[in-house]
Design a protein around this motif. Sequence first.
Motif, PDB file in Angstrom:
ATOM      1  N   UNK A 197       0.837  -1.204   0.000  1.00 45.95           N
ATOM      2  CA  UNK A 197       0.000   0.000   0.000  1.00 45.95           C
ATOM      3  C   UNK A 197       0.879   1.264   0.000  1.00 45.95           C
ATOM      4  N   UNK A 198       1.947   1.230   0.799  1.00 42.75           N
ATOM      5  CA  UNK A 198       2.870   2.381   0.841  1.00 42.75           C
ATOM      6  C   UNK A 198       3.517   2.625  -0.521  1.00 42.75           C
ATOM      7  N   UNK A 199       3.626   1.566  -1.325  1.00 42.25           N
ATOM      8  CA  UNK A 199       4.276   1.668  -2.640  1.00 42.25           C
ATOM      9  C   UNK A 199       3.280   1.999  -3.758  1.00 42.25           C
ATOM     10  N   UNK A 200       2.069   2.386  -3.399  1.00 42.16           N
ATOM     11  CA  UNK A 200       0.994   2.642  -4.375  1.00 42.16           C
ATOM     12  C   UNK A 200       0.709   1.411  -5.245  1.00 42.16           C
ATOM     13  N   UNK A 201       0.719   0.250  -4.581  1.00 43.80           N
ATOM     14  CA  UNK A 201       0.210  -0.963  -5.229  1.00 43.80           C
ATOM     15  C   UNK A 201      -1.277  -0.992  -4.901  1.00 43.80           C
ATOM     16  N   UNK A 202      -2.112  -0.971  -5.945  1.00 45.08           N
ATOM     17  CA  UNK A 202      -3.538  -0.702  -5.726  1.00 45.08           C
ATOM     18  C   UNK A 202      -4.348  -1.961  -5.394  1.00 45.08           C
ATOM     19  N   UNK A 203      -3.880  -3.127  -5.821  1.00 48.23           N
ATOM     20  CA  UNK A 203      -4.483  -4.385  -5.362  1.00 48.23           C
ATOM     21  C   UNK A 203      -3.514  -5.522  -5.626  1.00 48.23           C
ATOM     22  N   UNK A 204      -3.765  -6.658  -4.964  1.00 46.90           N
ATOM     23  CA  UNK A 204      -2.950  -7.848  -5.249  1.00 46.90           C
ATOM     24  C   UNK A 204      -3.845  -8.982  -5.709  1.00 46.90           C
ATOM     25  N   UNK A 205      -3.234  -9.836  -6.510  1.00 46.73           N
ATOM     26  CA  UNK A 205      -3.936 -11.001  -7.031  1.00 46.73           C
ATOM     27  C   UNK A 205      -3.308 -12.244  -6.414  1.00 46.73           C
ATOM     28  N   UNK A 206      -4.164 -13.115  -5.925  1.00 46.55           N
ATOM     29  CA  UNK A 206      -3.794 -14.446  -5.429  1.00 46.55           C
ATOM     30  C   UNK A 206      -2.515 -14.467  -4.578  1.00 46.55           C
ATOM     31  N   UNK A 207      -2.553 -13.809  -3.401  1.00 50.39           N
ATOM     32  CA  UNK A 207      -1.348 -13.792  -2.560  1.00 50.39           C
ATOM     33  C   UNK A 207      -0.984 -15.154  -1.986  1.00 50.39           C
ATOM     34  N   UNK A 208      -2.000 -15.966  -1.597  1.00 54.53           N
ATOM     35  CA  UNK A 208      -1.721 -17.246  -0.930  1.00 54.53           C
ATOM     36  C   UNK A 208      -2.098 -18.416  -1.828  1.00 54.53           C
ATOM     37  N   UNK A 209      -1.531 -19.608  -1.530  1.00 52.14           N
ATOM     38  CA  UNK A 209      -1.919 -20.804  -2.299  1.00 52.14           C
ATOM     39  C   UNK A 209      -3.429 -21.042  -2.203  1.00 52.14           C
ATOM     40  N   UNK A 210      -4.014 -21.559  -3.265  1.00 51.52           N
ATOM     41  CA  UNK A 210      -5.482 -21.687  -3.296  1.00 51.52           C
ATOM     42  C   UNK A 210      -6.007 -22.635  -2.227  1.00 51.52           C
ATOM     43  N   UNK A 211      -5.156 -23.547  -1.745  1.00 55.00           N
ATOM     44  CA  UNK A 211      -5.587 -24.475  -0.695  1.00 55.00           C
ATOM     45  C   UNK A 211      -5.847 -23.753   0.630  1.00 55.00           C
ATOM     46  N   UNK A 212      -5.263 -22.566   0.819  1.00 57.50           N
ATOM     47  CA  UNK A 212      -5.353 -21.881   2.118  1.00 57.50           C
ATOM     48  C   UNK A 212      -6.549 -20.936   2.169  1.00 57.50           C
ATOM     49  N   UNK A 213      -7.741 -21.493   2.023  1.00 61.73           N
ATOM     50  CA  UNK A 213      -8.951 -20.675   1.941  1.00 61.73           C
ATOM     51  C   UNK A 213      -9.212 -19.894   3.226  1.00 61.73           C
ATOM     52  N   UNK A 214      -9.020 -20.540   4.392  1.00 60.35           N
ATOM     53  CA  UNK A 214      -9.289 -19.840   5.661  1.00 60.35           C
ATOM     54  C   UNK A 214      -8.313 -18.702   5.888  1.00 60.35           C
ATOM     55  N   UNK A 215      -7.039 -18.969   5.625  1.00 67.29           N
ATOM     56  CA  UNK A 215      -6.021 -17.924   5.767  1.00 67.29           C
ATOM     57  C   UNK A 215      -6.338 -16.756   4.833  1.00 67.29           C
ATOM     58  N   UNK A 216      -6.856 -17.085   3.662  1.00 64.29           N
ATOM     59  CA  UNK A 216      -7.158 -16.055   2.671  1.00 64.29           C
ATOM     60  C   UNK A 216      -8.298 -15.159   3.148  1.00 64.29           C
ATOM     61  N   UNK A 217      -9.316 -15.749   3.776  1.00 62.68           N
ATOM     62  CA  UNK A 217     -10.436 -14.955   4.311  1.00 62.68           C
ATOM     63  C   UNK A 217      -9.910 -14.010   5.394  1.00 62.68           C
ATOM     64  N   UNK A 218      -9.030 -14.519   6.258  1.00 62.79           N
ATOM     65  CA  UNK A 218      -8.418 -13.695   7.317  1.00 62.79           C
ATOM     66  C   UNK A 218      -7.618 -12.557   6.688  1.00 62.79           C
ATOM     67  N   UNK A 219      -6.832 -12.903   5.674  1.00 62.28           N
ATOM     68  CA  UNK A 219      -5.959 -11.901   5.054  1.00 62.28           C
ATOM     69  C   UNK A 219      -6.783 -10.778   4.416  1.00 62.28           C
ATOM     70  N   UNK A 220      -7.834 -11.150   3.686  1.00 60.63           N
ATOM     71  CA  UNK A 220      -8.667 -10.130   3.036  1.00 60.63           C
ATOM     72  C   UNK A 220      -9.340  -9.229   4.070  1.00 60.63           C
ATOM     73  N   UNK A 221      -9.773  -9.828   5.180  1.00 58.93           N
ATOM     74  CA  UNK A 221     -10.466  -9.012   6.193  1.00 58.93           C
ATOM     75  C   UNK A 221      -9.503  -8.037   6.867  1.00 58.93           C
ATOM     76  N   UNK A 222      -8.206  -8.316   6.849  1.00 59.55           N
ATOM     77  CA  UNK A 222      -7.214  -7.419   7.459  1.00 59.55           C
ATOM     78  C   UNK A 222      -6.474  -6.562   6.440  1.00 59.55           C
ATOM     79  N   UNK A 223      -6.661  -6.842   5.151  1.00 54.75           N
ATOM     80  CA  UNK A 223      -5.814  -6.207   4.132  1.00 54.75           C
ATOM     81  C   UNK A 223      -6.168  -4.733   3.910  1.00 54.75           C
TER      82      UNK A 223
END
Length: 338
Positions: A197-223
Amino acid sequence: MKLTYYSYNLELKTVFNLSQSSRKFTPTILTEINYENFTGYGEASLPPYLKETPESVSLFLEKVNFSSFSSNFNLEEILEYIHHLIPENYAAKASLDIALHDLFGKIKEKPCYEIWDLKPDMAPSTSFTIGIDKPHRVIEKAKEAANYDLIKVKLGSEEDKTIIETIRSVTDKPICADINQGWSDKFYALDMLHWCKEQNIVFVEQPLPKEKAEDMAWLTSHSPIPTFADESFQHLDDLKKIKNSFSGINIKLMKCGGLSEARKIIEEARKEGLLIMLGCMVETSCAISAASQIASLVDYIDLDGNLLISNDCFTGAKVKNGKVIPTDAPGIGVLKNT
Ligand code: MG
C-alpha cells in the motif's frame, strides 16, 4: 455446420518467469466453425497450470456433433449443448464459445459488443505485465509500460521488494501485483500488503496458495488493499466458495468456458459486491478480441497476452490510449493472418 481444429504453439517473445515456473511456449488449439458462408474463429490457450492439454482438448472436440443444429443457428441452444457435453474442459469449451460468438456476430453483421449494447470506449484501461526478471530487464519493461495507466507485476519471490523498488526508480504509476500463490504465510503476506500500500500498489492477485482458503479470508479481512482471486477462482461454480475470502475475482475466458459464462459470472459477482477483473492467458488476438467485447462490464482489464507472443496468427483488438479496443468488424472482430 462444420468444426475443424489444429494445434498451434505460441512463441513467447521472452521467457515468462512466474513464482513457480518459467516457460518459452504456450500450446493452443485453434478452432474454426463453418456455417453457410461464414467462418467463426476460436481458441483454447493451454498454460500448464490449467491441466488441459492439446490432447484433452482434441478429445473433447472429437465428441462435438453439430448435426442437429445445421438447419437453424440458435446460439443459446448450441452453447447449452456444449456446456453439458462433458463436465469441466473449460478451455476446450471456450474455443467453441468464442468461435460460435464470432459466427453469431457475422450472421447478424454486427460486432458482439453492439449486439449486447456495450460501449468498448467505456472499458477501463488495460494493465501491462512485467514478469520476474533481472533489474535491468525490469527497468526496460517499466519503460515499455509508458503508454499504460496500470502496471502489473508478477511477484512471489525473495526479490519482491527489490523488484518494486526497481520499478519505483523509473515510474510512480499505480501497480497491481500478481503473487501467483507465491506467499505461503498469512502474517508475512499481511506485512507485505501494508508495504504494498505504501508503494501505491492498488491491489494484489492471489497472494496465498489456493488451498489456504481460511487464511485467505483472514488476510482479506485485514488487508489495506483489495485482494483478487485468480487461481482460487475458475468458473461460475467457484463464486460461492470464494466470495467471502477475496475482494474481487479475475475472470478469464479459458478458465470459465468463454463469453457466455463470463457474462453470467459478471452478473452474479456484481450481486455479491465483488470487484471484477477481466484477464487472459498467453493467447492470440483471437481470444483477446473476444474478451475485449465485454471489457466495459468490468473494473480492471488485464488483456495483454497477445502482446507477449511473436507469432500471433490473428489481427484484431488493439490498444488505443491504454484501452483494448475491438475492431468494428462483426463477431469478435478478427482477421486471420495469412
Ligand atoms: Mg494471475
